[in-house]
Design a protein around this motif. Sequence first.
Motif, PDB file in Angstrom:
ATOM      1  N   LEU A   1      66.620  40.996  78.372  1.00  0.00           N
ATOM      2  CA  LEU A   1      65.572  41.306  79.248  1.00  0.00           C
ATOM      3  C   LEU A   1      66.088  41.436  80.712  1.00  0.00           C
ATOM      4  O   LEU A   1      66.033  42.234  81.494  1.00  0.00           O
ATOM      5  N   ALA A   2      66.998  40.081  81.052  1.00  0.00           N
ATOM      6  CA  ALA A   2      67.677  39.939  82.294  1.00  0.00           C
ATOM      7  C   ALA A   2      68.558  41.147  82.663  1.00  0.00           C
ATOM      8  O   ALA A   2      68.831  41.433  83.865  1.00  0.00           O
ATOM      9  N   ALA A   3      69.173  41.910  81.498  1.00  0.00           N
ATOM     10  CA  ALA A   3      70.156  42.803  81.855  1.00  0.00           C
ATOM     11  C   ALA A   3      69.466  44.161  82.084  1.00  0.00           C
ATOM     12  O   ALA A   3      70.094  45.219  82.412  1.00  0.00           O
ATOM     13  N   GLY A   4      68.165  44.104  81.857  1.00  0.00           N
ATOM     14  CA  GLY A   4      67.413  45.420  82.152  1.00  0.00           C
ATOM     15  C   GLY A   4      66.847  46.092  80.836  1.00  0.00           C
ATOM     16  O   GLY A   4      66.182  47.257  80.995  1.00  0.00           O
ATOM     17  N   GLU A   5      67.057  45.554  79.865  1.00  0.00           N
ATOM     18  CA  GLU A   5      66.671  46.255  78.823  1.00  0.00           C
ATOM     19  C   GLU A   5      65.100  46.189  78.552  1.00  0.00           C
ATOM     20  O   GLU A   5      64.722  45.074  78.959  1.00  0.00           O
ATOM     21  N   THR A   6      64.482  47.059  77.929  1.00  0.00           N
ATOM     22  CA  THR A   6      63.048  46.987  77.834  1.00  0.00           C
ATOM     23  C   THR A   6      62.706  46.402  76.524  1.00  0.00           C
ATOM     24  O   THR A   6      63.615  46.316  75.388  1.00  0.00           O
ATOM     25  N   PRO A   7      61.489  45.736  76.205  1.00  0.00           N
ATOM     26  CA  PRO A   7      61.143  45.282  74.948  1.00  0.00           C
ATOM     27  C   PRO A   7      61.242  46.169  73.831  1.00  0.00           C
ATOM     28  O   PRO A   7      61.742  46.112  72.608  1.00  0.00           O
ATOM     29  N   GLU A   8      61.163  47.485  74.170  1.00  0.00           N
ATOM     30  CA  GLU A   8      61.320  48.570  73.015  1.00  0.00           C
ATOM     31  C   GLU A   8      62.742  48.745  72.805  1.00  0.00           C
ATOM     32  O   GLU A   8      63.174  49.047  71.530  1.00  0.00           O
ATOM     33  N   GLN A   9      63.627  48.561  73.682  1.00  0.00           N
ATOM     34  CA  GLN A   9      65.144  48.806  73.332  1.00  0.00           C
ATOM     35  C   GLN A   9      65.495  47.538  72.736  1.00  0.00           C
ATOM     36  O   GLN A   9      66.394  47.676  71.548  1.00  0.00           O
ATOM     37  N   ILE A  10      64.890  46.359  72.721  1.00  0.00           N
ATOM     38  CA  ILE A  10      65.522  45.172  71.903  1.00  0.00           C
ATOM     39  C   ILE A  10      64.940  45.415  70.517  1.00  0.00           C
ATOM     40  O   ILE A  10      65.511  45.038  69.700  1.00  0.00           O
ATOM     41  N   ILE A  11      63.586  45.604  70.542  1.00  0.00           N
ATOM     42  CA  ILE A  11      63.160  45.747  69.274  1.00  0.00           C
ATOM     43  C   ILE A  11      63.715  47.012  68.422  1.00  0.00           C
ATOM     44  O   ILE A  11      64.105  46.746  67.197  1.00  0.00           O
ATOM     45  N   ALA A  12      64.313  48.080  69.035  1.00  0.00           N
ATOM     46  CA  ALA A  12      64.874  49.082  68.291  1.00  0.00           C
ATOM     47  C   ALA A  12      66.345  48.506  67.752  1.00  0.00           C
ATOM     48  O   ALA A  12      66.874  48.829  66.634  1.00  0.00           O
ATOM     49  N   ALA A  13      66.911  47.623  68.664  1.00  0.00           N
ATOM     50  CA  ALA A  13      68.155  47.012  68.228  1.00  0.00           C
ATOM     51  C   ALA A  13      68.134  45.888  67.225  1.00  0.00           C
ATOM     52  O   ALA A  13      68.929  45.726  66.356  1.00  0.00           O
ATOM     53  N   HIS A  14      66.957  45.236  67.269  1.00  0.00           N
ATOM     54  CA  HIS A  14      66.593  44.430  66.351  1.00  0.00           C
ATOM     55  C   HIS A  14      65.392  44.274  65.814  1.00  0.00           C
ATOM     56  O   HIS A  14      64.306  43.798  66.140  1.00  0.00           O
ATOM     57  N   PRO A  15      64.974  45.121  64.714  1.00  0.00           N
ATOM     58  CA  PRO A  15      64.013  45.609  63.958  1.00  0.00           C
ATOM     59  C   PRO A  15      63.227  44.310  63.388  1.00  0.00           C
ATOM     60  O   PRO A  15      61.835  44.511  63.412  1.00  0.00           O
ATOM     61  N   ARG A  16      63.804  43.086  63.166  1.00  0.00           N
ATOM     62  CA  ARG A  16      62.786  42.006  62.724  1.00  0.00           C
ATOM     63  C   ARG A  16      62.026  41.315  63.963  1.00  0.00           C
ATOM     64  O   ARG A  16      61.247  40.763  63.714  1.00  0.00           O
ATOM     65  N   LEU A  17      62.315  42.038  65.243  1.00  0.00           N
ATOM     66  CA  LEU A  17      61.444  41.451  66.253  1.00  0.00           C
ATOM     67  C   LEU A  17      60.277  42.452  66.601  1.00  0.00           C
ATOM     68  O   LEU A  17      60.363  43.495  66.135  1.00  0.00           O
ATOM     69  N   ASN A  18      59.198  41.801  67.184  1.00  0.00           N
ATOM     70  CA  ASN A  18      58.155  42.789  67.668  1.00  0.00           C
ATOM     71  C   ASN A  18      57.877  42.186  69.226  1.00  0.00           C
ATOM     72  O   ASN A  18      58.380  41.177  69.721  1.00  0.00           O
ATOM     73  N   ARG A  19      56.562  42.843  69.836  1.00  0.00           N
ATOM     74  CA  ARG A  19      56.487  42.569  71.207  1.00  0.00           C
ATOM     75  C   ARG A  19      55.844  41.091  71.124  1.00  0.00           C
ATOM     76  O   ARG A  19      56.319  40.291  72.104  1.00  0.00           O
ATOM     77  N   GLU A  20      55.238  40.497  70.304  1.00  0.00           N
ATOM     78  CA  GLU A  20      54.953  39.282  69.872  1.00  0.00           C
ATOM     79  C   GLU A  20      55.824  38.258  70.077  1.00  0.00           C
ATOM     80  O   GLU A  20      55.879  37.144  70.613  1.00  0.00           O
TER      81      GLU A  20
END
Length: 81
Positions: free
Chosen positions: A36-55
């Motif tokens: 997040l600090a590097a500027g990635e969006t939650p959507e980008q993080i979720i795409a890279a780590h599908p076991r994550l979600n917004r919650e």
Amino acid sequence: MQAELKQLVVSNPQVMMGKPVIAGTRITVELILEKLAAGETPEQIIAAHPRLNRESIQAALAFAAVALRADVIYPVVEKAS
């Protein structure tokens, strides 16, 4: 921190040297915050780590906020002008 979010962050000495992780994963709160600090969006993080979600991302942020409330001094190095 809401009870539901609190249950999403766990720490176990057997997993990632005890660093706080999202329950059921080896994805650390630290990694989420760095992304997040590097500027990635939650959507980008979720795409890279599908076991994550917004919650789970929200839980990582809430955990960090609570952790920083501790009575600890964090030295900040000022930039030289």
